[in-house]
Design a protein around this motif. Structure first.
Motif, PDB file in Angstrom:
ATOM      1  N   LEU A  47       0.729  -1.080  -0.266  1.00 26.62           N
ATOM      2  CA  LEU A  47       0.571   0.389   0.005  1.00 26.62           C
ATOM      3  C   LEU A  47       0.982   1.734  -0.178  1.00 26.62           C
ATOM      4  CD1 LEU A  47      -2.984  -0.650   2.793  1.00 26.62           C
ATOM      5  CD2 LEU A  47      -2.576   0.166  -0.087  1.00 26.62           C
ATOM      6  N   HIS A  52      -0.465   5.261  -0.606  1.00 31.51           N
ATOM      7  CA  HIS A  52      -2.082   5.622   0.428  1.00 31.51           C
ATOM      8  C   HIS A  52      -0.895   5.442   1.429  1.00 31.51           C
ATOM      9  CE1 HIS A  52      -4.399   3.933  -3.078  1.00 31.51           C
ATOM     10  NE2 HIS A  52      -3.145   2.688  -2.625  1.00 31.51           N
ATOM     11  N   GLN A  57      -8.894   1.281   1.959  1.00 34.85           N
ATOM     12  CA  GLN A  57      -8.473   1.176   0.411  1.00 34.85           C
ATOM     13  C   GLN A  57      -9.172  -0.162  -0.598  1.00 34.85           C
ATOM     14  OE1 GLN A  57      -7.062   4.176  -0.985  1.00 34.85           O
ATOM     15  NE2 GLN A  57      -5.953   5.204   1.183  1.00 34.85           N
ATOM     16  N   TYR A  59      -9.468  -1.641  -3.898  1.00 33.90           N
ATOM     17  CA  TYR A  59      -9.647  -2.780  -5.249  1.00 33.90           C
ATOM     18  C   TYR A  59     -10.104  -3.373  -5.830  1.00 33.90           C
ATOM     19  CZ  TYR A  59      -4.669   0.099  -5.279  1.00 33.90           C
ATOM     20  OH  TYR A  59      -3.829   1.170  -4.908  1.00 33.90           O
ATOM     21  N   HIS A  64      -7.403   0.799  -7.929  1.00 23.93           N
ATOM     22  CA  HIS A  64      -7.747   1.349  -7.300  1.00 23.93           C
ATOM     23  C   HIS A  64      -9.129   1.938  -7.506  1.00 23.93           C
ATOM     24  CE1 HIS A  64      -7.608   4.963  -3.844  1.00 23.93           C
ATOM     25  NE2 HIS A  64      -7.193   3.904  -3.444  1.00 23.93           N
TER      26      HIS A  64
END
Length: 95
Positions: A47, A52, A57, A59, A64
């Protein structure tokens, strides 16, 4: 069985925004794998390589998806990020 793509959600312990993201994904009918970066240091390093600094997060197929604040993410914004033309559904692509 859902025809929606399966997502990958990067989280960590005691993350309020991660819980909000999970709730949204559940409400919208998405399935997702959870990767807890508190436990998987190699994923935490990955990450960081992606620039990031926070979680969650989200995906899909190395793309992303959550490019707005978690509180601002809507189903419409999420679906605009997913390229359904490349999604074959039902079978994971190992390539």
């Amino acid at each position: 069985m859902s025809s929606l793509p399966k997502l990958t959600l990067y989280t960590q312990v005691d993350c309020v925004f991660c819980e909000i993201m999970k709730s949204k994904l559940d409400d919208w009918g998405y399935s997702y794998d959870i990767i807890n970066i508190s436990e998987d240091l190699s994923k935490r390093a990955w990450l960081r390589l992606q620039n990031h600094r926070t979680v969650p997060q989200l995906y899909w197929n190395e793309k992303h998806l959550n490019k707005v604040e978690t509180s601002m993410l809507t189903k419409e914004i999420l679906e605009a990020e997913i390229n359904y033309d490349d999604y074959i559904g039902g079978v994971e692509n190992f390539g």
